[in-house]
Design an enzyme around this catalytic site. Structure first.
Site, PDB file in Angstrom:
ATOM      1  N   SER A  20      10.846 -15.560  -9.553  1.00 23.94           N
ATOM      2  CA  SER A  20      10.476 -14.459  -8.659  1.00 23.94           C
ATOM      3  C   SER A  20       9.077 -13.917  -8.938  1.00 23.94           C
ATOM      4  CB  SER A  20      11.506 -13.333  -8.860  1.00 23.94           C
ATOM      5  OG  SER A  20      10.964 -12.085  -8.503  1.00 23.94           O
ATOM      6  N   GLY A  21       8.282 -13.823  -7.888  1.00 22.73           N
ATOM      7  CA  GLY A  21       6.939 -13.256  -8.031  1.00 22.73           C
ATOM      8  C   GLY A  21       6.992 -11.804  -8.475  1.00 22.73           C
ATOM      9  N   LEU A  22       7.928 -11.053  -7.885  1.00 20.54           N
ATOM     10  CA  LEU A  22       8.061  -9.639  -8.273  1.00 20.54           C
ATOM     11  C   LEU A  22       8.426  -9.546  -9.759  1.00 20.54           C
ATOM     12  CD1 LEU A  22       8.377  -6.573  -7.752  1.00 20.54           C
ATOM     13  CD2 LEU A  22      10.762  -7.042  -7.169  1.00 20.54           C
ATOM     14  N   ASP A  43       3.261  -6.587  -7.839  1.00 17.33           N
ATOM     15  CA  ASP A  43       3.522  -7.781  -7.034  1.00 17.33           C
ATOM     16  C   ASP A  43       2.620  -7.761  -5.804  1.00 17.33           C
ATOM     17  OD1 ASP A  43       4.687 -10.063  -5.986  1.00 17.33           O
ATOM     18  OD2 ASP A  43       6.413  -8.997  -5.144  1.00 17.33           O
ATOM     19  N   ASP A  78       8.575 -18.920  -6.355  1.00 19.36           N
ATOM     20  CA  ASP A  78       7.987 -18.014  -5.373  1.00 19.36           C
ATOM     21  C   ASP A  78       6.469 -18.211  -5.432  1.00 19.36           C
ATOM     22  OD1 ASP A  78       7.167 -15.904  -3.854  1.00 19.36           O
ATOM     23  OD2 ASP A  78       8.182 -14.350  -5.024  1.00 19.36           O
ATOM     24  N   ASP A  99       4.346 -16.948  -3.308  1.00 22.92           N
ATOM     25  CA  ASP A  99       3.688 -15.892  -2.521  1.00 22.92           C
ATOM     26  C   ASP A  99       3.002 -16.513  -1.285  1.00 22.92           C
ATOM     27  OD1 ASP A  99       4.572 -13.795  -4.143  1.00 22.92           O
ATOM     28  OD2 ASP A  99       2.981 -14.136  -5.575  1.00 22.92           O
ATOM     29  N   GLU A 102       5.045 -17.704   1.704  1.00 21.54           N
ATOM     30  CA  GLU A 102       5.317 -16.699   2.733  1.00 21.54           C
ATOM     31  C   GLU A 102       4.109 -16.494   3.633  1.00 21.54           C
ATOM     32  OE1 GLU A 102       6.155 -13.774  -0.396  1.00 21.54           O
ATOM     33  OE2 GLU A 102       4.877 -12.354   0.676  1.00 21.54           O
ATOM     34  N   LYS A 130      -1.053 -10.212  -0.786  1.00 20.55           N
ATOM     35  CA  LYS A 130       0.167  -9.666  -0.188  1.00 20.55           C
ATOM     36  C   LYS A 130       0.668  -8.478  -0.999  1.00 20.55           C
ATOM     37  CE  LYS A 130       3.597 -10.250  -2.509  1.00 20.55           C
ATOM     38  NZ  LYS A 130       4.665 -11.230  -2.624  1.00 20.55           N
ATOM     39  N   ASN A 136       4.467  -6.606  -2.153  1.00 17.79           N
ATOM     40  CA  ASN A 136       5.911  -6.841  -2.177  1.00 17.79           C
ATOM     41  C   ASN A 136       6.545  -6.300  -0.899  1.00 17.79           C
ATOM     42  OD1 ASN A 136       8.845  -5.675  -2.956  1.00 17.79           O
ATOM     43  ND2 ASN A 136       8.410  -7.567  -4.055  1.00 17.79           N
ATOM     44  N   SER A 137       7.475  -7.049  -0.375  1.00 12.92           N
ATOM     45  CA  SER A 137       8.061  -6.741   0.945  1.00 12.92           C
ATOM     46  C   SER A 137       8.774  -5.399   0.998  1.00 12.92           C
ATOM     47  CB  SER A 137       9.057  -7.832   1.326  1.00 12.92           C
ATOM     48  OG  SER A 137       8.454  -9.077   1.240  1.00 12.92           O
ATOM     49  N   ARG A 181       8.667 -19.162   4.259  1.00 17.17           N
ATOM     50  CA  ARG A 181       9.274 -17.828   4.386  1.00 17.17           C
ATOM     51  C   ARG A 181       8.546 -17.046   5.456  1.00 17.17           C
ATOM     52  NH1 ARG A 181       9.613 -13.820  -0.817  1.00 17.17           N
ATOM     53  NH2 ARG A 181       9.126 -11.835   0.174  1.00 17.17           N
ATOM     54  N   HIS A 236      13.262 -13.309   5.777  1.00 12.38           N
ATOM     55  CA  HIS A 236      13.375 -12.112   4.944  1.00 12.38           C
ATOM     56  C   HIS A 236      13.597 -10.885   5.824  1.00 12.38           C
ATOM     57  CE1 HIS A 236      13.575 -10.233   1.188  1.00 12.38           C
ATOM     58  NE2 HIS A 236      12.294 -10.055   0.896  1.00 12.38           N
TER      59      HIS A 236
HETATM   60  C1  SPV Z   1      10.407 -11.889  -5.183  1.00 20.23           C
HETATM   61  O1  SPV Z   1      11.416 -11.929  -5.901  1.00 20.23           O
HETATM   62  O2  SPV Z   1       9.267 -11.784  -5.607  1.00 20.23           O
HETATM   63  C2  SPV Z   1      10.572 -11.970  -3.726  1.00 20.23           C
HETATM   64  C3  SPV Z   1      11.814 -11.533  -3.153  1.00 20.23           C
HETATM   65  O3  SPV Z   1       9.638 -12.336  -3.054  1.00 20.23           O
HETATM   66  S1  SPV Z   1      11.692  -9.858  -2.815  1.00 20.23           S
HETATM   67  O4  SPV Z   1      11.027  -9.176  -3.902  1.00 20.23           O
HETATM   68  O5  SPV Z   1      13.100  -9.476  -2.658  1.00 20.23           O
HETATM   69  O6  SPV Z   1      10.933  -9.748  -1.572  1.00 20.23           O
HETATM   70 MG    MG Z   2       7.891 -12.524  -4.097  1.00 21.84          MG
END
Ligand code: SPV
Ligand code: MG
Length: 292
Positions: free
Chosen positions: A47-49, A59, A86, A88, A115, A121, A123-124, A159, A190
């Site tokens: 996971s990027g986050l 992130d 991930d 990104d 994505e 970017k 974080n979503s 994504r 997502h």
């Molecule tokens: C991550 O885990 O970095 C993701 C998923 O991209 S989320 O953070 O849920 O968007």
């Molecule tokens: Mg991510």
């Protein structure tokens, strides 16, 4: 005789082709990877986050992609599980995206997820600034990644952040279709809705054209059988493991500071657990075997 494992890409591909959704759990280092494997998860999400957070940065492309690939290496090496990375936005253009992908493949990952947002970017789940990249530009990244692979089974997940960016369902479908044509193996749709409804709507209109992957971070209350009924291929529990570590570490530091180590000892992992997770016994056995 030790049997050769199929390539990481092949193993992830097979998992995504199973009739039931495959759960992937977020990992950010070797320890979190091993804990996930111990709990029985069949695949990991680098996971990027979580990797950014573990590095102490946001992130929002603050970690360099070499930093991230360093952590991915640890995640990959810690277990035999296939790892979906991930990636990104791919950190720039088609060229940085494909270079990242090629390196992820070389270090033993099973797939990369890119994505369709603009670099850098965010974080979503933070804020409302989630500009989408032009469809053609992002499709070019997917094509470039496909073309650079050594293992044709390495999985490329496209994504779309169209729903996160409030661009609407039609736009999400248009993008997913473009990415399918560009050579994606799966689409990660997502959503940050608290209900699964918009995912269900997407699934219905998508008509099973490619495997779908989701991350129910906000719609976690959805009963798991709903994902199965929808025919979802991969369910990513992206950040729950990291967030549980954050809660535990905060509590431990507070307790240690205010009440000292005695009450804390009751609730933290004994060192034996740490030794078992890292297989200290295996080293002790090898010591016997290889020392004169
Ligand atoms: C991550 O885990 O970095 C993701 C998923 O991209 S989320 O953070 O849920 O968007
Ligand atoms: Mg991510």
């Amino acid at each position: 005789m030790t049997g050769e494992l199929a390539s990481p890409g092949t193993r992830l591909r097979r998992l995504l082709a199973e009739p039931q959704p495959t759960p992937l759990v977020g990992a950010h280092d070797g320890l979190s990877a091993r804990i996930a494997a111990e709990a029985g998860f069949p695949a990991l999400w680098a996971s990027g986050l979580c990797m950014s957070t573990a590095l102490g940065v946001r992130d929002s492309d603050e970690a360099s992609w070499s930093d991230l690939l360093g952590l991915v290496t640890r995640v990959v090496e810690a277990t035999e599980l296939p790892v979906l990375v991930d990636g990104d936005t791919g950190y720039g253009n088609f060229n940085t995206a494909r270079t990242f992908t090629a390196r992820a493949e070389r270090i033993g990952a099973a797939g990369v997820c890119l994505e369709d947002k603009v670099f850098p970017k965010m974080n979503s789940f933070f804020g409302d600034s989630h500009a989408l990249a032009p469809v053609d530009e992002f499709s070019g990244k997917i094509r470039a990644c496909r073309d650079i692979l050594r293992d044709p089974e390495f999985v490329i997940v496209a994504r779309t952040e169209a729903l996160v960016a409030d661009a609407g369902m039609e736009e999400a479908l248009r993008r997913a279709e473009a990415y399918r044509k560009a050579g994606a193996d799966a689409v990660f749709i997502h959503s940050r809705s608290e209900s699964v409804d918009e995912i269900a709507q997407f699934v219905e209109m998508w008509r099973d054209q490619l495997p779908l992957v989701i991350a129910p971070t906000t719609y976690y209350r959805t009963p798991p059988e709903v994902f199965a009924t929808l025919g979802i291929s991969g369910v990513i529990w992206a950040n729950q493991s990291l967030r549980s570590a954050v809660a535990a570490m905060r509590r431990a530091c507070r307790l240690l500071r205010t009440e000292g180590p005695v009450p804390l000892e009751e609730e933290i992992a004994p060192l034996d657990v740490v030794f078992r997770l890292m297989d200290y016994q295996g080293l002790a056995a090898d010591q016997e075997r290889y020392s004169a």
